[in-house]
Design an enzyme around this catalytic site. Sequence first.
Site, mmCIF file in Angstrom:
data_model
loop_
_atom_site.group_PDB
_atom_site.id
_atom_site.type_symbol
_atom_site.label_atom_id
_atom_site.label_comp_id
_atom_site.label_asym_id
_atom_site.label_seq_id
_atom_site.Cartn_x
_atom_site.Cartn_y
_atom_site.Cartn_z
ATOM 1 N N GLU A 113 0.814 -1.214 0.000
ATOM 2 C CA GLU A 113 0.000 0.000 0.000
ATOM 3 C C GLU A 113 0.853 1.273 0.000
ATOM 4 O O GLU A 113 0.366 2.349 0.342
ATOM 5 C CB GLU A 113 -0.934 -0.007 1.215
ATOM 6 N N SER A 163 -6.648 -2.169 1.520
ATOM 7 C CA SER A 163 -6.851 -1.505 0.226
ATOM 8 C C SER A 163 -7.274 -2.461 -0.880
ATOM 9 O O SER A 163 -7.005 -2.236 -2.056
ATOM 10 C CB SER A 163 -5.574 -0.753 -0.201
ATOM 11 N N TYR A 169 -9.506 3.979 -5.523
ATOM 12 C CA TYR A 169 -8.430 4.952 -5.685
ATOM 13 C C TYR A 169 -8.330 5.593 -7.065
ATOM 14 O O TYR A 169 -7.598 6.553 -7.238
ATOM 15 C CB TYR A 169 -7.080 4.295 -5.342
ATOM 16 N N ARG A 197 -11.368 3.085 11.152
ATOM 17 C CA ARG A 197 -12.525 2.880 10.286
ATOM 18 C C ARG A 197 -12.934 1.417 10.345
ATOM 19 O O ARG A 197 -12.085 0.526 10.235
ATOM 20 C CB ARG A 197 -12.179 3.272 8.850
ATOM 21 N N ASP A 253 -15.213 -1.541 8.637
ATOM 22 C CA ASP A 253 -15.892 -1.914 7.393
ATOM 23 C C ASP A 253 -16.916 -3.009 7.670
ATOM 24 O O ASP A 253 -16.613 -4.018 8.334
ATOM 25 C CB ASP A 253 -14.873 -2.392 6.360
ATOM 26 N N GLU A 274 -13.679 -5.843 8.873
ATOM 27 C CA GLU A 274 -12.343 -5.518 9.372
ATOM 28 C C GLU A 274 -12.316 -4.107 9.934
ATOM 29 O O GLU A 274 -13.236 -3.312 9.710
ATOM 30 C CB GLU A 274 -11.289 -5.643 8.271
ATOM 31 N N ASN A 287 -9.633 -0.758 10.150
ATOM 32 C CA ASN A 287 -8.409 -0.123 9.655
ATOM 33 C C ASN A 287 -7.947 0.894 10.686
ATOM 34 O O ASN A 287 -8.698 1.805 11.037
ATOM 35 C CB ASN A 287 -8.676 0.575 8.322
ATOM 36 N N GLY A 297 -7.027 5.390 4.879
ATOM 37 C CA GLY A 297 -6.622 6.330 3.847
ATOM 38 C C GLY A 297 -7.060 7.753 4.141
ATOM 39 O O GLY A 297 -8.119 7.995 4.716
#
Length: 310
Positions: free
Chosen positions: A23, A151, A217, A255, A257, A270, A272, A276
């Site tokens: 990443e 990602s 992205y 964050r 998900d 998951e 994070n 990002g």
Amino acid sequence: MSGVTDPRAFGRVAVVMGGSSAEREVSLTSGRAVLAALKARGVDAHAIDGIPALLDALRAGHFARVFNILHGAGGENGELQGALDSLGVPYTGSGVLGSALSLDKVRSKLVWRALGLPTPDFEAVRRGGDVHAAAGRVGLPVVVKPVWEGSSVGVSRVFHDDDLDAAAALAERSPGDMLVERMVEGEELTVSILGRRVLPSIRIVPKGEYYDYHAKYVAEDTQYLCPGLEDAAEAELAELSLRAFDALGCEGWGRVDVMRDHEGRFWLLEVNTAPGMTSHSLVPKAAGVAGIDFQQLCWTILEQTLEGDA
């Protein structure tokens, strides 16, 4: 929060980005955005690429604290956090335990399962292991992904047994084991957490069939609906997300998900711990809806590093 208004309170700040994970490029983009935001607020912030250069600079006494925006292995698996703890340098985000548990998708799901939190059925498969047997026990369709990546790196959605070998080969390009997880079809949601505040959820609607690396992205036509849900469903999701975050020992910001199936049930995927912070990223979008602009978001995250100061 300390409510600091003087950027000199932070001292010299290292914004660590890049590194050597898969990443890297996303991390560099995030890091440049964070660096520019902090500088615009008067913070004496400087870019550092990767952990070795950071540790050299810290041992030389060049920085007072660290804004960690390294994505993936190294920055999100507890390695950096352990090194900074040993040096007594404050840093943004989760500590060793929260970082290590969150990056390891299998162990995070084991914790959630033990606590009765909803997460899709799964099996961990060792490198070279029998992915067909695992998928048979979980039940097709499945998602095959590396245990230690983010990602959407190395992720495949598999509907037919014939496609499992290619999915396993892709996942094995990344270090560590792989996860074979029951595919939940429905709405993809993400919930950002800032301190103890749960920001409005985002429902992700990609132009294509899935929210993959390109949709995250590159694509400009992915829709982000915020808040993603309404009323009771939004409140339920917020409560679940904070419980999932706390269960893994996470701190500061992050964050979560989540998938919502066609029956309206939530399934944790998951967490994070260094999400990002690019123009396409989800935490800044949710913060914006909550009335927090990007500069203030970066300031607030950095401000958390002052909480332990005398």
